[in-house]
Scaffold this motif. Structure first.
Motif, PDB file in Angstrom:
ATOM      1  N   ALA A 251     -12.814 -21.047  38.919  1.00  0.00           N
ATOM      2  CA  ALA A 251     -13.476 -19.832  38.426  1.00  0.00           C
ATOM      3  C   ALA A 251     -14.159 -19.078  39.550  1.00  0.00           C
ATOM      4  O   ALA A 251     -14.121 -17.834  39.600  1.00  0.00           O
ATOM      5  N   GLU A 252     -14.773 -19.801  40.499  1.00  0.00           N
ATOM      6  CA  GLU A 252     -15.493 -19.140  41.582  1.00  0.00           C
ATOM      7  C   GLU A 252     -14.569 -18.481  42.597  1.00  0.00           C
ATOM      8  O   GLU A 252     -15.022 -17.706  43.448  1.00  0.00           O
ATOM      9  N   ASP A 253     -13.262 -18.771  42.509  1.00  0.00           N
ATOM     10  CA  ASP A 253     -12.309 -18.172  43.452  1.00  0.00           C
ATOM     11  C   ASP A 253     -11.550 -16.989  42.863  1.00  0.00           C
ATOM     12  O   ASP A 253     -10.726 -16.385  43.556  1.00  0.00           O
ATOM     13  N   ARG A 254     -11.815 -16.667  41.622  1.00  0.00           N
ATOM     14  CA  ARG A 254     -11.141 -15.501  41.028  1.00  0.00           C
ATOM     15  C   ARG A 254     -11.595 -14.241  41.767  1.00  0.00           C
ATOM     16  O   ARG A 254     -12.774 -13.999  41.935  1.00  0.00           O
ATOM     17  N   GLY A 255     -10.646 -13.460  42.231  1.00  0.00           N
ATOM     18  CA  GLY A 255     -10.949 -12.248  42.983  1.00  0.00           C
ATOM     19  C   GLY A 255     -11.222 -12.485  44.448  1.00  0.00           C
ATOM     20  O   GLY A 255     -11.500 -11.533  45.189  1.00  0.00           O
ATOM     21  N   ARG A 256     -11.137 -13.721  44.885  1.00  0.00           N
ATOM     22  CA  ARG A 256     -11.406 -14.033  46.292  1.00  0.00           C
ATOM     23  C   ARG A 256     -10.380 -13.387  47.212  1.00  0.00           C
ATOM     24  O   ARG A 256     -10.700 -12.935  48.310  1.00  0.00           O
TER      25      ARG A 256
END
Length: 269
Positions: A251-256
């Motif tokens: 989730a924390e890497d979405r859009g990374r």
């Protein structure tokens, strides 16, 4: 073939290397955010770059690890006027950490196809001056030294600064003035690499593939912002190499980035 797990940074779908190569070839600028020294991440970047010529792309390779004052030695190496050992010594790239196997593979792939390799980063001595003395002394440099650095008109603000301060602030004994100096240096790196990419675009290279530490490009990283601002019509595509194990996009890497590559933890040194 690498064992990296590749996912779309937008929707989390799995992505094949062939799809990534096609996306790279269709872009003007490709930013590969690497984990310095990670062998699998570097292998992945080299695999992708080596496949680009088959698409017909007139690619250029831009390296964070080589600074502008060493472009002549780099060109001499690519033109076979300087052997590898002499080039590495002249460009301060001796040792695997400074010139890892993945970078070497990409450089040799460009050499084999007669494609440019760009010493993209600012001269180290001038970055140090920016860190210790500020940006004004760099604006007063003579033409010869000015060619070795791009001086940003202003520093990148917002999330990028906040993340930088949070990261650097973890180190004991780093005061606010020291942090600001390091952030100035970071911005000089970003501005200079963005300028180097812009020059390569103007010279007709497509895509310009910049290999750089992931912090510069992940999310709204400073290099990504500067490249977009300086080349608003350019299609900029990003790959983020993450030193984690994951069977799906976190989730924390979405859009990374456009594609997130999980390559496992950094090997113990």
């Amino acid at each position: 073939m690498t064992e990296a797990q590749l996912f779309s940074g937008e929707d989390g779908g799995q992505v094949a290397e062939a799809q990534i190569v096609a996306a790279m070839a269709a872009s003007d600028v490709v930013l590969i955010g690497e984990q310095h020294g990670h062998p699998l991440g570097l292998e992945l970047a080299a695999d992708l770059f080596e496949k680009l010529p088959a698409t017909g792309a007139a690619a250029a390779l831009a390296l964070e690890s080589v600074t502008r004052e060493h472009q002549a030695e780099l060109d001499a190496f690519l033109g076979a006027q300087l052997d590898e050992a002499a080039f590495r010594k002249a460009a301060d790239l001796e040792g695997e950490r400074k010139f890892p196997a993945g970078h070497r593979r990409m450089m040799l792939a460009a050499q084999a196809k007669g494609r440019p390799v760009i010493a993209a980063n600012a001269a180290r001595a001038l970055v140090k001056r920016a860190r210790l003395e500020g940006l004004e002394p760099l604006r007063a440099l003579g033409p010869e030294e000015q060619a070795l650095v791009e001086v940003p008109a202003e520093l990148t603000e917002g999330t990028y600064r906040e993340q930088f301060v949070a990261l650097m602030g973890q180190h004991a004994g780093v005061d606010a003035a020291t942090l600001e100096g390091f952030y100035r240096a970071q911005n000089v790196w970003d501005a200079t690499m963005a300028g180097s990419i812009g020059r390569a675009l103007a010279a007709g290279s497509r895509p310009v593939v910049q290999v750089v530490g992931g912090f510069h490009v992940d999310g709204a990283g400073g290099l990504y912002q500067r490249v977009r601002a300086a080349n608003p019509s350019a299609k900029v595509w990003r790959l983020s190499v993450v030193a984690e194990v994951a069977a799906a996009l976190r989730a924390e890497d979405r859009g990374r980035a456009d594609v997130v590559a999980y390559v496992g933890p950094l090997p113990a040194s």
